[in-house]
Every structure is written in structure tokens, then in C-alpha cells.
Scaffold this motif. Structure first.
Motif, short mmCIF file in Angstrom:
data_model
loop_
_atom_site.label_atom_id
_atom_site.label_comp_id
_atom_site.label_asym_id
_atom_site.label_seq_id
_atom_site.Cartn_x
_atom_site.Cartn_y
_atom_site.Cartn_z
N ASP A 82 0.79 -1.24 0.00
CA ASP A 82 0.00 0.00 0.00
C ASP A 82 0.82 1.29 0.00
O ASP A 82 0.24 2.36 0.04
CB ASP A 82 -0.96 0.07 1.21
N GLY B 47 2.47 2.20 -2.46
CA GLY B 47 2.30 2.80 -3.79
C GLY B 47 3.19 2.26 -4.90
O GLY B 47 3.37 2.93 -5.92
N LYS B 48 3.70 1.05 -4.73
CA LYS B 48 4.59 0.48 -5.75
C LYS B 48 3.88 0.29 -7.09
O LYS B 48 4.41 0.67 -8.13
CB LYS B 48 5.16 -0.86 -5.25
N SER B 49 2.68 -0.30 -7.05
CA SER B 49 1.97 -0.55 -8.32
C SER B 49 1.61 0.75 -9.02
O SER B 49 1.75 0.87 -10.24
CB SER B 49 0.71 -1.37 -8.07
N THR B 50 1.18 1.73 -8.26
CA THR B 50 0.80 3.01 -8.84
C THR B 50 2.02 3.70 -9.46
O THR B 50 1.96 4.21 -10.58
CB THR B 50 0.18 3.94 -7.76
N GLN C 186 -2.80 -0.65 -12.14
CA GLN C 186 -2.07 -1.81 -11.63
C GLN C 186 -1.71 -2.73 -12.79
O GLN C 186 -1.92 -3.93 -12.76
CB GLN C 186 -2.91 -2.55 -10.60
N LYS D 227 3.60 9.70 -2.22
CA LYS D 227 2.30 10.26 -1.81
C LYS D 227 2.45 11.64 -1.17
O LYS D 227 1.75 11.96 -0.22
CB LYS D 227 1.58 9.32 -0.82
N ASP E 220 1.48 14.23 -2.26
CA ASP E 220 0.27 15.02 -2.50
C ASP E 220 -0.72 14.93 -1.34
O ASP E 220 -1.62 15.76 -1.22
CB ASP E 220 -0.41 14.54 -3.79
N GLY F 267 3.17 9.04 -6.92
CA GLY F 267 2.81 8.11 -8.00
C GLY F 267 1.44 8.46 -8.55
O GLY F 267 1.13 8.18 -9.70
N LYS F 268 0.63 9.09 -7.73
CA LYS F 268 -0.73 9.41 -8.16
C LYS F 268 -0.73 10.56 -9.16
O LYS F 268 -1.29 10.46 -10.24
CB LYS F 268 -1.57 9.78 -6.95
P1 GDP Z 1 1.26 -1.19 -3.54
O1 GDP Z 1 0.56 -2.11 -2.58
O2 GDP Z 1 2.57 -0.73 -3.00
O3 GDP Z 1 1.36 -1.73 -4.92
O4 GDP Z 1 0.36 0.15 -3.57
P2 GDP Z 1 -0.66 0.67 -4.65
O5 GDP Z 1 0.05 1.26 -5.81
O6 GDP Z 1 -1.67 -0.38 -4.94
O7 GDP Z 1 -1.31 1.89 -3.84
C1 GDP Z 1 -1.99 1.70 -2.62
C2 GDP Z 1 -3.03 2.81 -2.44
O8 GDP Z 1 -2.39 4.06 -2.33
C3 GDP Z 1 -3.98 2.94 -3.61
O9 GDP Z 1 -5.24 3.25 -3.09
C4 GDP Z 1 -3.42 4.08 -4.42
O10 GDP Z 1 -4.40 4.74 -5.15
C5 GDP Z 1 -2.83 4.97 -3.35
N1 GDP Z 1 -1.68 5.74 -3.83
C6 GDP Z 1 -0.58 5.26 -4.46
N2 GDP Z 1 0.28 6.25 -4.74
C7 GDP Z 1 -0.28 7.39 -4.28
C8 GDP Z 1 0.13 8.78 -4.26
O11 GDP Z 1 1.19 9.16 -4.73
N3 GDP Z 1 -0.73 9.66 -3.68
C9 GDP Z 1 -1.91 9.28 -3.15
N4 GDP Z 1 -2.68 10.22 -2.61
N5 GDP Z 1 -2.32 8.01 -3.14
C10 GDP Z 1 -1.52 7.07 -3.70
#
Ligand code: GDP
Ligand code: MG
Length: 594
Positions: free
Chosen positions: A16, A18-21, A41, A129, A131, A160-161
Motif C-alpha cells: 500500500d 504505492g509500488k503498483s501506482t 495496476q 504520496k 500530494d 505516484g498518483k
Molecule cells: P502497492 O501495494 O505498494 O502496490 O500500492 P498501490 O500502488 O496499490 O497503492 C496503494 C493505495 O495508495 C492505492 O489506493 C493508491 O491509489 C494509493 N496511492 C498510491 N500512490 C499514491 C500517491 O502518490 N498519492 C496518493 N494520494 N495516493 C496514492
């Protein structure tokens, strides 16, 4: 490909963070994926992963950035897969450490960073994150500096968002992570760091060439498996698979040889050419070793063969779980299965139910004990309580231990100490990584962690603590086998190996539970818990007075018959143990952990 232009890296992040994002943004920014084909994703694969939001295995991908080639190598994000992580890191020269700027670094991430440092990998740290209104990058940058010695002012800030800072991050990767080394003319050595099974192509392995050159027409030797294979196809993922003629040192790609058994192409395998090949394998190969075991039984006995077939199919894609047939008095025919950890166990079970439509009963998870019996020099390994040698013949029992590492906000240290002590843990160390956050290290029996430790930790800390663990050998413990007896007959599915100090509690819990679950019979049914023949707890199900037909007062014939039929049907699902009729449902409920 010019070796100096290659950068191999892995993104290390807590679930969570933010790796996938971030990966999605990188694919867009480097134009690896057509905007029309882009979906969220992008690199994550299995349904379970998407739903649970954990990446177990994602793809490895090659992208271009300012005249350089970047290979993004995926690492699994969960403690159960530590060995896979270590093999993926072996394919990299550097890592991006991605930390949520509103959360800070977590235990698993920290553990993977230590691993990266041990392997001399360059770490590019980034706070993600930014932002978010709750983001506090200054605070967490200081924390990262404190715990890992990475200067706070070198830590990047990204989202990443929104995409902010992602280009600067890629520039930093190119600048700071060194290119791979290796001579294209040396004997070939390539590392397999992941393999999947594709129903059309067979095993598809992710590989990193370490020395020499792999050609599309090579005949190969797999050094650990000891087999010879011909290359069917080699290529790179952009992320679409594109075949190539050769892969030089430092390059990452995929290999297809027509192999059907994924167990022959495990992570850590070294590949060389059959002729004039290398003779020494790359370091670090380990055979995956199951740590947690349970019995899996079909609820409907007719599904036993289906279960066998499904396990065979699942194994095509996951060579790290084991299974062998076993039978149980209480549960019928099923399989004893071994897993890398608890999450791994859940995933396998869930896939069996979901992808193969089976309904299963699982026995309580257990670990593998080393048992020394009288008159024998070698210890025997026992992973199934019902196979424990007779109590009188046992001289000693050793159990596996873990070193666990908990990262927590400091206000929870007290409750975590309490939890660890109640689970027979011994404190090794406590470090303050900042005034607000603490790293706690304990040595603790695996069996205690297997029993819902993670859930207990999360609920005591409102989800704020994170956990990492590593195996820490075996040690003798005062363990006993507790048997549960129904009308003096042991019920195998409920036998458990338990620390002596907790055996009484277990006995009480199980006998009470069963008293409520077992229907009345024509006679009194004693339910007992016993340790080596000594009764430690007892409950009784009192006899019922009237039988079913008595309710009908001899009146309505058809109603009587219906009732008899229903009773017959119900009986089919009954198991007869020690002359006691036990409905299947009672076993299922009693095995449910609470
Ligand atoms: P992973 O488990 O590391 O692959 O994380 P995800 O990429 O699935 O992101 C987990 C959650 O964090 C999701 O709800 C994303 O939308 C949110 N998220 C990821 N990157 C950002 C960011 O840069 N800013 C914000 N506000 N949310 C983010
Ligand atoms: Mg993910």
C-alpha cells in the motif's frame, strides 16, 4: 545492448505504499504502454492479489529512459516470500526504496533494505504520496536517515498518483545506480529469479544474465536441477514479450525451454551452456522449505479426486508448497500440505476454493518438530500431531524458532511486550529509530506466530505495527501432545502439540467447544482432553431421552417416512467416532480458529 546503459533495479515498498501506482506512472512516462491500453495496476497479475491489494508475483519489465535501459524487477511484498526477494535482489545493482510519506518505513521494507545493503546494492530512497495532506516528508526523511544512514537531503519526493517527481526519480536511478558488470565472452551464467507456468508455453522463467551471452539457439545446462534443455525462445518484456536473438551480461529477460515442471526451474537456479559452460553455480541457491503445515480435506468426500487434480494443477504454478495424501478418522481422505508461511497457506487454500470450486476443511496449522525417541540417535521430523511418537518413548522435542522484528509507534511497546511474552517470546533488542517509533526484536517459537500472532499484533496496535521475521533455528521446549477423546476414542483432527503451560487451556477450550457442537446421543458421551493418558479436562454430552419418531405420536405416516429419510440423509454426513455420531459440521466449527 551496451552494458553501461543498463540499470537493474527493484522497487522495495511496504504493501500500500504505492509500488503498483508508481510502476504505472513509469510505464506511461517511458511510453512502454500505449495510453489506450493503460489500465490501473498494469503489472499485477492474479485476481487474489488485486482483491487483497498484495503483490505476490508481478511482471518484470524493460523500459527506456533517456538512452538508458531500465529493468524493473519485481519482488514479492510479503514476509512469507523472503527467499524469492533475495533472489530478485541478486538480479539487481540497486533498489528504489519507496516509503509512504504519511506512514514512514515499515518492518518488512526495513528488512529488505538490510538485505539490499548486505548485497552492496545502491539504495535510491523516495518518499511517495507527497500530494496527501497528511504527508510529512521531512519527518520521515529524518527517520530514514536515522535508521539506514541515507542522508535526508538525498531522499526524493514523489507522487505516484499525480506523477510529480517521477522523472527526477528515474534520473536519479540512472545517475546513482551503477551499471552491471560482466564479459560477454565468458562462459554463460544466468540466474533464474522467478518462474511461472503458462498453459500454452510451459514454464516461462525470468532470468538475469550475469556472465557471458545467452543465444536463442543455445543448448543449456541447469546446474542445480542437473538437467539439459534447449532454448525455445528468449526475449524481453516491454512489457509485451518480444523475442530476441541474444541476451548479454546485465540483461534481464525471459526464457522458455518447453519445460513443464516448474520445480525444475526454481528461483536461484543457475543456467549455463551445455558445451563449454560454467561449472560453478551462482551463490545463494536454496531449496524452498515449508514452514507451516495443515491437512486439507474436501467437505464432500466425493471431491477427493478433484482435490488431488487441483493440487497438481496449482503446483504447476507454485513449486513451493508440498502435499501428500493422508487420511483421518474424523475427516476422511485428504492431503497433508506444507507452506512457506501463513499467508502462503491462505492463498493456496483460497485458490483451490475459488479457481477450482472446491469446499475444503483445513486442520489447525502446525509446524515441524524434531523429536528424539529412546533407542534412536537421529531425531525424527514430525509435522502432523497425530504422527507424534508415543509420549513414553519421547526423550526430547525441539521446535523451530523465529527472530521477529516489529516496528511500532512507541506508545504500543508495552502491549507488544505483553503479547510476545504471552507467546513465549524472549526479548533480544529494542531500538528507538526516532522519538516516536521503535524497533523491537524478539526470539519466539514459530508455532506461536502461526497461531494468529499477526492479527493479534495488528489489533493491539490499531494496525500501526508491522512485522518481519526470519528463521532462527531449533531449540528444545517443554511440549506435549494433547489428545481429544470422544467416548474414549481419540479424534485425530483435534490432536495438537502444545507447550505444557498451555495444554490445560487448549484442553478446556476444545472440550467445551465440542460439548456444544455434538448432538445428544442415546447415551452419555464423555469428551476428554488427555496428555499421554492423563485426563486434563472433561465435559459430558448428556443422553437424550426420546428418539426422533417419538415426536410424531404415531400419527401421520407420510410425515414419519419423510423424517426417516431426512435422518438417513443426515447420517451420511455423520462420522462415527467411538460409537458417537458426529455431524461433519461439528468438526468444521471446532477447527475454526477463534
Ligand atoms: P502497492 O501495494 O505498494 O502496490 O500500492 P498501490 O500502488 O496499490 O497503492 C496503494 C493505495 O495508495 C492505492 O489506493 C493508491 O491509489 C494509493 N496511492 C498510491 N500512490 C499514491 C500517491 O502518490 N498519492 C496518493 N494520494 N495516493 C496514492
Ligand atoms: Mg501492488
Amino acid at each position: 545492448v551496451e552494458i553501461n546503459k543498463i540499470r537493474n533495479l527493484s522497487i522495495i515498498a511496504h504493501i500500500d505504499h504505492g509500488k503498483s501506482t508508481l510502476s504505472d506512472r513509469i510505464l506511461e512516462l517511458t511510453k512502454a504502454v500505449d495510453p489506450r491500453e493503460m489500465r490501473e495496476q498494469y503489472l499485477d497479475s492474479m485476481d487474489i492479489e488485486r482483491e487483497r491489494g498484495i503483490t505476490i508475483k508481478a511482471q518484470n519489465v524493460r523500459v527506456n529512459w533517456n538512452g538508458h535501459i531500465l529493468h524493473l524487477i519485481d519482488t514479492p511484498g510479503h514476509v512469507d516470500f523472503g527467499y524469492e526477494v533475495s533472489r530478485s535482489l541478486a538480479a539487481c545493482e540497486g533498489v528504489v526504496l519507496l516509503v509512504d510519506a504519511s506512514q514512514g518505513i515499515e518492518a518488512q521494507t526495513l528488512a529488505n533494505c538490510y538485505l539490499a545493503i548486505e548485497n552492496d546494492l545502491e539504495i535510491v530512497a523516495a518518499l511517495n504520496k507527497i500530494d496527501l495532506p497528511a504527508a510529512d516528508p521531512d519527518r520521515y526523511a529524518a527517520e530514514i536517515e536515522n535508521v539506514l544512514g541515507i542522508p535526508a537531503d538525498s531522499i526524493l519526493r514523489v507522487s505516484g498518483k499525480t506523477g510529480v517527481g517521477v522523472d527526477a526519480l528515474l534520473d536519479a536511478v540512472v545517475e546513482r545506480i551503477p551499471p552491471p558488470k560482466g564479459d560477454p565472452n565468458d562462459p554463460l551464467r544466468a540466474l533464474i529469479f522467478d518462474s511461472i507456468y503458462d498453459q500454452y508455453r510451459g514454464v516461462v522463467s525470468s532470468i538475469r544474465v550475469m556472465d557471458g551471452t545467452l543465444h536463442a539457439n543455445d543448448r543449456l545446462r541447469f546446474l542445480q536441477a542437473g538437467t539439459l534443455q534447449s532454448v525455445e525462445e528468449i526475449g524481453v518484456r516491454t512489457p509485451v514479450q518480444v523475442s530476441v536473438e541474444k541476451l548479454g551480461p546485465g540483461e534481464v529477460g525471459y526464457l522458455i525451454t518447453g519445460l513443464k515442471d516448474i520445480g525444475q526451474a526454481r528461483s536461484g537456479e543457475t543456467i549455463t551452456t551445455a558445451e563449454k559452460g560454467a561449472t560453478v553455480a551462482l551463490d545463494g541457491y536454496l531449496h524452498p522449505k515449508p514452514m507451516v503445515f495443515c491437512g486439507l480435506y474436501p467437505i464432500d468426500g466425493d471431491e477427493f479426486e478433484d482435490l488431488r487434480e487441483s493440487l497438481e494443477k496449482l503446483r504447476l504454478n507454485d513449486a513451493s508448497f508440498t502435499y501428500e495424501p493422508e487420511s483421518s478418522l474424523a475427516l476422511g481422505f485428504g492431503f497433508r500440505c506444507g507452506f512457506l508461511g501463513l499467508l502462503h497457506m491462505e492463498i493456496v487454500r483460497e485458490r483451490l476454493e475459488r479457481e477450482f470450486g472446491l469446499s475444503l476443511i483445513a486442520t489447525a496449522p502446525s509446524v515441524e518438530y524434531m523429536v528424539t525417541v529412546a533407542g534412536s540417535v537421529d531425531a525424527v521430523l514430525v509435522d502432523n500431531p497425530s504422527e507424534m511418537p508415543a509420549a513414553q518413548s519421547i526423550i526430547a522435542i525441539s521446535e523451530p524458532f523465529l527472530k521477529i522484528n516489529v516496528l511500532t509507534p512507541s506508545e504500543y511497546t508495552g502491549t507488544i511486550m505483553e503479547l510476545c511474552q504471552s507467546r513465549r517470546g524472549e526479548m533480544v533488542n529494542v531500538n528507538y529509530i526516532s522519538p516516536e517509533r521503535v524497533e523491537m526484536i524478539y526470539r519466539i517459537p514459530l508455532a506461536e506466530v502461526v497461531m494468529d500472532f499477526f492479527d493479534a499484533l495488528k489489533s493491539r496496535t490499531k494496525g500501526y505495527a508491522s512485522l518481519d521475521y526470519e528463521a532462527d533455528g531449533y531449540a528444545p521446549s517443554d511440549l506435549v501432545k494433547v489428545d481429544i477423546l470422544l467416548n474414549s476414542t481419540p479424534v485425530d483432527a483435534f490432536s495438537a502439540i502444545i507447550h505444557k503451560s498451555k495444554s490445560y487451556d487448549y484442553g478446556r477450550k476444545m472440550t467445551t467447544k465440542l460439548r456444544e457442537l455434538i448432538p445428544r446421543q442415546l447415551f452419555d458421551v464423555p469428551i476428554q482432553a488427555a496428555v499421554g493418558g492423563r485426563i486434563i479436562a472433561r465435559e459430558t454430552v448428556k443422553a437424550r431421552r426420546k428418539d426422533v419418531l417419538a415426536k410424531c405420536y404415531g400419527g401421520d405416516i407420510s410425515r414419519k417416512r419423510k423424517l426417516l429419510e431426512k435422518q438417513k440423509e443426515g447420517k451420511k454426513k455423520m462420522k462415527n467416532i467411538g460409537r458417537v455420531e458426529v455431524p461433519q459440521e461439528a468438526f468444521i466449527s471446532a477447527l475454526r480458529l477463534d
